[in-house]
Design an enzyme around this catalytic site. Structure first.
Site, PDB file in Angstrom:
ATOM      1  N   ASP A 154     -10.646 -26.109  31.638  1.00  0.00           N
ATOM      2  CA  ASP A 154     -11.784 -26.957  31.634  1.00  0.00           C
ATOM      3  C   ASP A 154     -11.518 -28.132  30.722  1.00  0.00           C
ATOM      4  O   ASP A 154     -12.300 -28.011  29.589  1.00  0.00           O
ATOM      5  CB  ASP A 154     -12.722 -26.049  31.371  1.00  0.00           C
ATOM      6  N   CYS A 182     -15.170 -32.322  34.426  1.00  0.00           N
ATOM      7  CA  CYS A 182     -16.426 -33.171  34.447  1.00  0.00           C
ATOM      8  C   CYS A 182     -16.096 -34.602  34.872  1.00  0.00           C
ATOM      9  O   CYS A 182     -16.637 -35.606  34.728  1.00  0.00           O
ATOM     10  CB  CYS A 182     -16.832 -33.075  33.156  1.00  0.00           C
ATOM     11  N   CYS A 200     -40.335 -36.302  29.617  1.00  0.00           N
ATOM     12  CA  CYS A 200     -39.246 -36.346  30.301  1.00  0.00           C
ATOM     13  C   CYS A 200     -38.991 -35.288  31.326  1.00  0.00           C
ATOM     14  O   CYS A 200     -39.482 -34.027  31.039  1.00  0.00           O
ATOM     15  CB  CYS A 200     -37.884 -36.280  29.170  1.00  0.00           C
TER      16      CYS A 200
END
Length: 412
Positions: A335, A361, A140
């Protein structure tokens, strides 16, 4: 067979053209394939984009973790900035994207791996996109080198405690003390399994192992630093995906709230923002998870040279801080999770908090909440895009909102 000219990338990273979704196709490319249910399958590339590159990871074609490794980095950054601009435009807002802070390859310090027992042994890795099939990812290109040992750990955990019917979710975090591993979806914990898991934790030198929320072994406290404070997060606690991404977000929030004396940190987690901000201001940190506020408070109490930090475990969706409570603060950092924070934003508007640093996000819910602030008279400053999920469709961002001054120091 049908030929299609790709017009743009969709928000999930697929090519879009002539009303069709075309996996792994890029804007301006000419492709050919079989049309099936709104998608082009068995795609053959006829005219490649000048932005196409060779994917750096050998697992790219099967693994569902990355979607745009075949797109050059500068174009990925512009695509993510475009996602933010498009979300804001949908709410009638314009904002300058100040830049895109992209975490480097091999920097992810947390990941949720899938692990399963099979007739031939065990598998651990990430899912194929849209499937429960697991792809081993030993090479990965996203995971931090220190996190890669979690792959063989997930395999032995599956061998020890997975049923034949389902996969384990193995949440692994790279801490300063080593790997912190939290497992869900396994067999019920009995004495025999507990003993075997403790032996595995020792053999693989895990800092901590938790099974279905119950601690099994802790060799060392899995410490992380937020500013000057050393924190031991509870198992599975939220953490920014990369150290570089966290640093970019913290630096921007600090700049936006510079000079503030009393700050509220809403959806504070374990102290990502609260503890660095406490180097210069008093902070009240609010988070729905009492274990995370406990970890934050313990970290603050052990640290030296910080101003006062108070904590409160509170569900901000059901009980947002009201205008009277918010009146104590001259700045707020918020947040929220992906669904945004509509109720809390409404209370901030009523309270007229002078400065707000909004971290998100989800560009769509950020734009929705930003529109409420702007309609109430707040000025939105430049947006900084922070790409911690390299080569994926995920986008994070931070922007400032102010009443009397432009966020970031510019006057109206």
């Amino acid at each position: 067979m049908r030929q299609v000219r790709i017009e743009r990338l969709g928000h999930l990273g697929d090519g879009l053209g002539e009303g069709l979704i075309v996996p792994r196709a890029l804007p301006r490319e000419l492709v050919e394939g079989e049309e099936r249910d709104g998608r082009l399958e068995e795609v053959r590339l006829l005219e490649p984009s000048p932005d196409r590159v060779t994917p750096p990871c050998p697992h790219f074609r099967r693994c569902g973790g990355c979607t745009v490794q075949h797109l050059r980095d500068e174009a990925v950054a512009e695509w993510k900035a475009g996602i933010v601009r498009h979300a804001l435009a949908a709410q009638g807002l314009e904002a300058r994207v100040a830049g895109v802070e992209t975490s480097p390859p091999a920097s992810r310090r947390r990941a949720v791996l899938a692990a399963r027992r099979t007739k031939k042994g065990v598998l651990a890795g990430f899912h194929v996109r849209g499937s429960d099939e697991i792809v081993p990812v030993p090479e990965c290109r996203v995971l931090h080198p220190g996190l890669l040992p979690a792959l063989p750990v997930a395999e032995v955990l599956a061998e020890a405690g997975a049923s034949r019917k389902g996969a384990l979710d193995v949440a692994a975090t790279l801490t300063e003390a080593g790997l912190d591993v939290s497992v869900t979806g396994g067999k019920p914990l009995d004495e025999g399994l507990r003993t075997r898991l403790a032996q595995l934790a020792s053999r693989h030198d895990l800092a901590r192992l938790t099974w279905a929320g119950e601690p099994v072994a802790q060799m060392r406290p899995p410490v992380l630093h937020f500013g000057r404070a050393a924190v031991v997060p509870p198992p599975g606690a939220f953490l920014q995906a990369t150290a570089e991404g966290e640093a970019a977000l913290v630096a921007r929030v600090r700049a936006l709230l510079a000079g503030s004396a009393r700050i509220a940190d809403l959806f504070a987690g374990c102290g990502t923002f609260a503890l660095p901000l406490a180097e210069r201001a008093e902070v009240h940190a609010v988070e729905g998870d009492a274990a995370m506020t406990g970890a934050l408070d313990a970290g603050w109490r052990r640290a030296k040279g910080l101003k006062r930090v108070t904590t409160e475990a509170r569900d901000l969706f059901r009980r947002p801080l009201d205008p009277a409570e918010l009146s104590r603060f001259d700045a707020v950092v918020i947040d929220p999770p992906r669904q945004g924070a509509a109720a809390q934003i409404a209370a901030l508007v009523q309270a007229r908090v002078p400065r707000i640093a909004h971290v998100s996000c989800n560009p769509a819910t950020f734009a929705r909440d930003a529109a409420v602030l702007v309609a109430a008279g707040y000025r939105m400053g430049p947006v900084t895009v922070v790409d911690q999920f390299r080569w994926s469709p995920h986008v994070e961002l931070v922007a400032g909102f102010g009443l009397s001054h432009m966020p970031g120091g510019e006057r109206e």
